[in-house]
Design a protein around this motif. Structure first.
Motif, mmCIF file in Angstrom:
data_model
loop_
_atom_site.group_PDB
_atom_site.id
_atom_site.type_symbol
_atom_site.label_atom_id
_atom_site.label_comp_id
_atom_site.label_asym_id
_atom_site.label_seq_id
_atom_site.Cartn_x
_atom_site.Cartn_y
_atom_site.Cartn_z
ATOM 1 N N ALA A 152 0.833 -1.211 0.000
ATOM 2 C CA ALA A 152 0.000 0.000 0.000
ATOM 3 C C ALA A 152 0.862 1.252 0.000
ATOM 4 O O ALA A 152 0.570 2.223 -0.710
ATOM 5 N N MET A 153 1.947 1.232 0.758
ATOM 6 C CA MET A 153 2.843 2.391 0.790
ATOM 7 C C MET A 153 3.588 2.552 -0.528
ATOM 8 O O MET A 153 3.853 3.661 -0.968
ATOM 9 N N HIS A 154 3.913 1.437 -1.174
ATOM 10 C CA HIS A 154 4.573 1.496 -2.468
ATOM 11 C C HIS A 154 3.652 2.128 -3.513
ATOM 12 O O HIS A 154 4.076 2.977 -4.298
ATOM 13 N N GLU A 155 2.384 1.737 -3.523
ATOM 14 C CA GLU A 155 1.411 2.337 -4.441
ATOM 15 C C GLU A 155 1.233 3.825 -4.131
ATOM 16 O O GLU A 155 1.147 4.648 -5.044
ATOM 17 N N PHE A 156 1.164 4.156 -2.839
ATOM 18 C CA PHE A 156 0.975 5.554 -2.440
ATOM 19 C C PHE A 156 2.160 6.407 -2.877
ATOM 20 O O PHE A 156 1.985 7.507 -3.408
ATOM 21 N N ALA A 157 3.370 5.910 -2.669
ATOM 22 C CA ALA A 157 4.567 6.662 -3.056
ATOM 23 C C ALA A 157 4.676 6.807 -4.564
ATOM 24 O O ALA A 157 5.183 7.805 -5.063
ATOM 25 N N ALA A 158 4.187 5.810 -5.303
ATOM 26 C CA ALA A 158 4.259 5.874 -6.762
ATOM 27 C C ALA A 158 3.282 6.895 -7.327
ATOM 28 O O ALA A 158 3.560 7.536 -8.347
ATOM 29 N N THR A 159 2.136 7.071 -6.690
ATOM 30 C CA THR A 159 1.122 7.988 -7.219
ATOM 31 C C THR A 159 1.285 9.420 -6.715
ATOM 32 O O THR A 159 0.776 10.343 -7.330
ATOM 33 N N HIS A 160 1.994 9.611 -5.606
ATOM 34 C CA HIS A 160 2.174 10.953 -5.043
ATOM 35 C C HIS A 160 3.666 11.243 -4.910
ATOM 36 O O HIS A 160 4.382 10.549 -4.189
ATOM 37 N N ALA A 161 4.109 12.274 -5.594
ATOM 38 C CA ALA A 161 5.541 12.606 -5.579
ATOM 39 C C ALA A 161 5.991 13.092 -4.201
ATOM 40 O O ALA A 161 7.081 12.778 -3.753
ATOM 41 N N ASP A 162 5.148 13.872 -3.522
ATOM 42 C CA ASP A 162 5.496 14.390 -2.196
ATOM 43 C C ASP A 162 4.773 13.605 -1.110
ATOM 44 O O ASP A 162 4.102 14.151 -0.257
ATOM 45 N N ALA A 163 4.914 12.285 -1.173
ATOM 46 C CA ALA A 163 4.220 11.397 -0.250
ATOM 47 C C ALA A 163 4.658 11.665 1.182
ATOM 48 O O ALA A 163 5.836 11.760 1.479
ATOM 49 N N SER A 164 3.672 11.781 2.069
ATOM 50 C CA SER A 164 3.934 12.022 3.481
ATOM 51 C C SER A 164 3.082 11.054 4.295
ATOM 52 O O SER A 164 1.895 10.884 4.026
ATOM 53 N N VAL A 165 3.705 10.423 5.289
ATOM 54 C CA VAL A 165 3.019 9.436 6.108
ATOM 55 C C VAL A 165 3.154 9.836 7.567
ATOM 56 O O VAL A 165 4.235 10.232 8.021
ATOM 57 N N THR A 166 2.046 9.767 8.295
ATOM 58 C CA THR A 166 2.091 9.943 9.743
ATOM 59 C C THR A 166 1.855 8.586 10.388
ATOM 60 O O THR A 166 0.953 7.855 9.996
ATOM 61 N N LEU A 167 2.693 8.250 11.352
ATOM 62 C CA LEU A 167 2.626 6.964 12.033
ATOM 63 C C LEU A 167 2.255 7.205 13.478
ATOM 64 O O LEU A 167 2.901 7.995 14.174
ATOM 65 N N GLN A 168 1.200 6.532 13.921
ATOM 66 C CA GLN A 168 0.820 6.612 15.330
ATOM 67 C C GLN A 168 0.634 5.193 15.847
ATOM 68 O O GLN A 168 0.001 4.366 15.202
ATOM 69 N N ALA A 169 1.270 4.918 16.980
ATOM 70 C CA ALA A 169 1.234 3.578 17.551
ATOM 71 C C ALA A 169 0.865 3.664 19.015
ATOM 72 O O ALA A 169 1.259 4.599 19.714
ATOM 73 N N ASP A 170 0.107 2.676 19.480
ATOM 74 C CA ASP A 170 -0.248 2.578 20.876
ATOM 75 C C ASP A 170 1.028 2.386 21.694
ATOM 76 O O ASP A 170 1.974 1.729 21.253
ATOM 77 N N GLU A 171 1.081 2.966 22.902
ATOM 78 C CA GLU A 171 2.297 2.874 23.697
ATOM 79 C C GLU A 171 2.574 1.459 24.196
ATOM 80 O O GLU A 171 3.697 1.147 24.573
ATOM 81 N N GLY A 172 1.578 0.573 24.148
ATOM 82 C CA GLY A 172 1.772 -0.800 24.584
ATOM 83 C C GLY A 172 2.269 -1.728 23.494
ATOM 84 O O GLY A 172 2.561 -2.896 23.748
ATOM 85 N N VAL A 173 2.390 -1.232 22.275
ATOM 86 C CA VAL A 173 2.847 -2.053 21.152
ATOM 87 C C VAL A 173 4.351 -2.269 21.286
ATOM 88 O O VAL A 173 5.091 -1.325 21.553
ATOM 89 N N PRO A 174 4.823 -3.502 21.104
ATOM 90 C CA PRO A 174 6.280 -3.729 21.153
ATOM 91 C C PRO A 174 6.997 -2.915 20.080
ATOM 92 O O PRO A 174 6.480 -2.701 18.988
ATOM 93 N N TYR A 175 8.201 -2.482 20.419
ATOM 94 C CA TYR A 175 8.968 -1.633 19.503
ATOM 95 C C TYR A 175 9.255 -2.344 18.187
ATOM 96 O O TYR A 175 9.315 -1.705 17.139
ATOM 97 N N GLY A 176 9.406 -3.656 18.224
ATOM 98 C CA GLY A 176 9.706 -4.403 17.000
ATOM 99 C C GLY A 176 8.621 -4.239 15.952
ATOM 100 O O GLY A 176 8.913 -4.121 14.757
#
Length: 135
Positions: free
Chosen positions: A86-110
């Motif tokens: 999905a990110m590959h398709e998004f980056a291919a269609t948008h030249a200035d692709a920007s992604v925001t990542l939000q994760a729960d604090e209980g999610v393992p770092y891995g």
């Protein structure tokens, strides 16, 4: 110094610049030695401020990881492999692709690191990691 001789009544007047040169060289050496120390001499505790909103971009996708490790791309559940495609398709269609990542604090770092790697391998260069503001 003025010298006079009995043969010649002319006064010899010359400026002796050797002490001047000596003093200037000592000052130059002192400046050269102390100048690099001046850059790191100031220790400042920077003030903490309120979080500000990022500048608006043309198109931003939000990748969320909930407390159970489930990955969502704009509220659509995806697996880690599906995230990469999905990110590959998004980056291919948008030249200035920007992604925001939000994760729960209980999610393992891995899990978060794998998601960030998948986003980076897709060619997205602008990644913002969202956190909660200090209370």
């Amino acid at each position: 110094m003025a010298f006079s001789s009995s043969d010649n009544d002319d006064v010899l007047s010359e400026i002796n610049i050797t002490p001047l040169v000596d003093v200037m060289l000592v000052l130059l050496v002192a400046f050269i030695v102390t100048a690099p120390l001046l850059n790191n001499a100031m220790h400042v505790n920077l003030p903490k401020t309120e979080a500000t909103a990022p500048a608006p971009t043309a198109k931003t996708v939000t990748v969320s990881i909930d407390g159970h490790g489930q990955i969502y791309v704009d509220h659509d559940a995806r697996s880690l492999q599906q995230l990469g495609s999905a990110m590959h398709e998004f980056a291919a269609t948008h030249a200035d692709a920007s992604v925001t990542l939000q994760a729960d604090e209980g999610v393992p770092y891995g899990t978060v690191a794998k998601a960030m790697a998948a986003i980076e391998h897709a060619g997205v260069t602008k990644l913002a990691v969202l956190t909660a503001g200090a209370s």
